[in-house]
Enzyme design. Structure first.
Site, mmCIF file in Angstrom:
data_model
loop_
_atom_site.group_PDB
_atom_site.id
_atom_site.type_symbol
_atom_site.label_atom_id
_atom_site.label_comp_id
_atom_site.label_asym_id
_atom_site.label_seq_id
_atom_site.Cartn_x
_atom_site.Cartn_y
_atom_site.Cartn_z
ATOM 1 N N GLU A 93 167.175 50.090 -6.300
ATOM 2 C CA GLU A 93 166.491 51.373 -6.094
ATOM 3 C C GLU A 93 165.042 51.127 -5.702
ATOM 4 O O GLU A 93 164.368 50.277 -6.290
ATOM 5 C CB GLU A 93 166.543 52.209 -7.378
ATOM 6 N N TYR A 134 162.758 58.099 -1.072
ATOM 7 C CA TYR A 134 163.629 57.497 -2.085
ATOM 8 C C TYR A 134 164.833 56.873 -1.402
ATOM 9 O O TYR A 134 165.410 57.445 -0.466
ATOM 10 C CB TYR A 134 164.114 58.556 -3.076
#
Length: 392
Positions: free
Chosen positions: A199, A111
């Site tokens: 993101e 992530y």
């Protein structure tokens, strides 16, 4: 402003951030055509619903298939479905397109994101080895698994910081060069496109040690869109609340909420306080609406029209502190709007500030039905008394 995943990946490609090959499709036939162009080695494809929400896979909006027939069937199932995820609410969102991509051979899911940290007034990179999960869940249960690297806004992201992130993510040596380039370019996207957030979840390392963005999410600072005509073209009005779209046409700061009290306030801080206190008195705001300090009669009329267009609104609460927007001007605008729109809902008004007595006289002489209160507490109590179904 939010955009779809396929649009975010188009933006990533412009900044040399590697993403899987794929294209958007708006029906099953187009999906098959895209798959035929991709020509994957093992005929494995991913068909992904395109909506402005996360958690699509859990809701049935992401399917991995191993044939062109599978692509067609997956597209038929997804396009047109009302996809419900933890971010859409119980009503879900209708899917109008899918992203068809080559399937990837994934070894690890990571992530990474960049947001603005308001406490330090600096961009911050957040990264974790726990990719593919809701980052909120990781932050709650294992906050030590999240790495943060703050970036000086003048100096910008430095190479040593990118290396620090890459090593913390345990990127293999074979993929380190690509990972460093990806991190540096992701920061370029964030700054040059005036993003509120970028993101990648998951950022993947493949079995042959390639590193790329399997998913992509980008939100933009709406106040900076005047600098980015190309990004404005990405806007999908179908994904936004119709009342919020209408309000944006008149430069009204409006956000739809789930309550039953239509709120019209001048000033964001006062609007927040207004929503808090009506909750305390058993009511719930149907919206956030800041008309600003220089609202014209036209702006007030449009604000009223938007409030009354919301079928959930049972009572309208006006809370004004007269400053730049004087109370007498507010009262004149309210009277004109109420008459023109033939308002039938209960109306509660609290005014303080410049020319408040003149404003009250204008309302008293207008003939419209309203209740006026001196204090915020009394006004909130009056609002709650008008509701058919108070909130528990």
């Amino acid at each position: 402003m939010k955009i779809h995943e396929y649009q975010a990946k188009e933006l990533f490609r412009k900044y040399n951030i590697p993403v899987p090959d794929g294209q958007v499709a708006f029906n099953a036939d187009e999906a098959v055509q895209v798959a035929q162009i991709l020509k994957t080695k093992d005929n494995r494809y991913v068909v992904k619903a395109q909506i402005h929400a996360g958690g699509r896979g859990k809701g049935g909006g992401v399917k991995v298939v191993d044939s062109l027939d599978g692509v067609r069937e997956a597209a038929k199932q997804i396009i047109g479905m009302q996809l419900i995820t933890h971010q859409t609410g119980p009503e879900g969102k209708k899917v109008k397109s899918v992203l068809v991509e080559e399937a990837s051979s994934i070894a690890r899911e990571l992530y990474i994101s960049i947001v603005l940290d308001r406490a330090t007034a600096r961009p911050v990179i957040m990264a974790s080895q726990d990719g593919g999960m809701d980052i909120e869940e990781v932050a709650e249960k294992t906050p030590e698994r999240i790495i943060k690297e703050f970036i000086h806004p003048v100096i910008g992201l430095q190479a040593y910081q990118a290396r620090k992130i890459a090593y913390a993510l345990d990127i293999p040596q074979e993929g380190m060069k690509d990972a460093l380039k990806l991190i540096m370019n992701l920061y370029k996207v964030f700054m040059e496109a005036d993003c509120a957030m970028v993101e990648i979840n998951p950022l993947v390392v493949t079995t042959d040690n390639r590193v790329f963005a399997l998913d992509a999410k980008v939100d933009f600072d709406s106040n900076a869109l005047f600098r980015h005509a190309d990004i404005v073209s990405y806007r999908d009005l179908d994904e936004e609340d119709p009342l919020e779209v209408e309000a944006s046409r008149y430069n009204l700061n409006y956000i739809k909420l789930e309550g039953n009290v239509g709120c019209l306030v001048n000033g964001a801080g006062l609007a927040m306080a207004t929503m808090d206190i009506i909750k305390q008195y058993g009511a719930a705001p149907a919206n956030f609406l800041d008309v600003g300090g220089s609202a014209t009669d036209e702006a007030l009329e449009n604000a009223f029209r938007i409030l009354l267009s919301d079928e959930t609104v049972e009572v309208v609460f006006i809370n004004i502190f007269g400053g730049i927007l004087r109370c007498d001007k507010l009262a004149e605008g309210v009277v004109k709007a109420a008459r023109k729109l033939e308002m039938r809902l209960p109306l509660v008004i609290r005014m303080k500030g410049t020319n408040v007595d003149q404003g009250k006289q204008i309302l008293a002489d207008s003939g419209i039905q309203y209740a006026v209160e001196e204090t915020l507490e009394a006004a909130a109590s009056k609002v709650a008394s008008f509701l058919k179904q108070p909130v528990a």
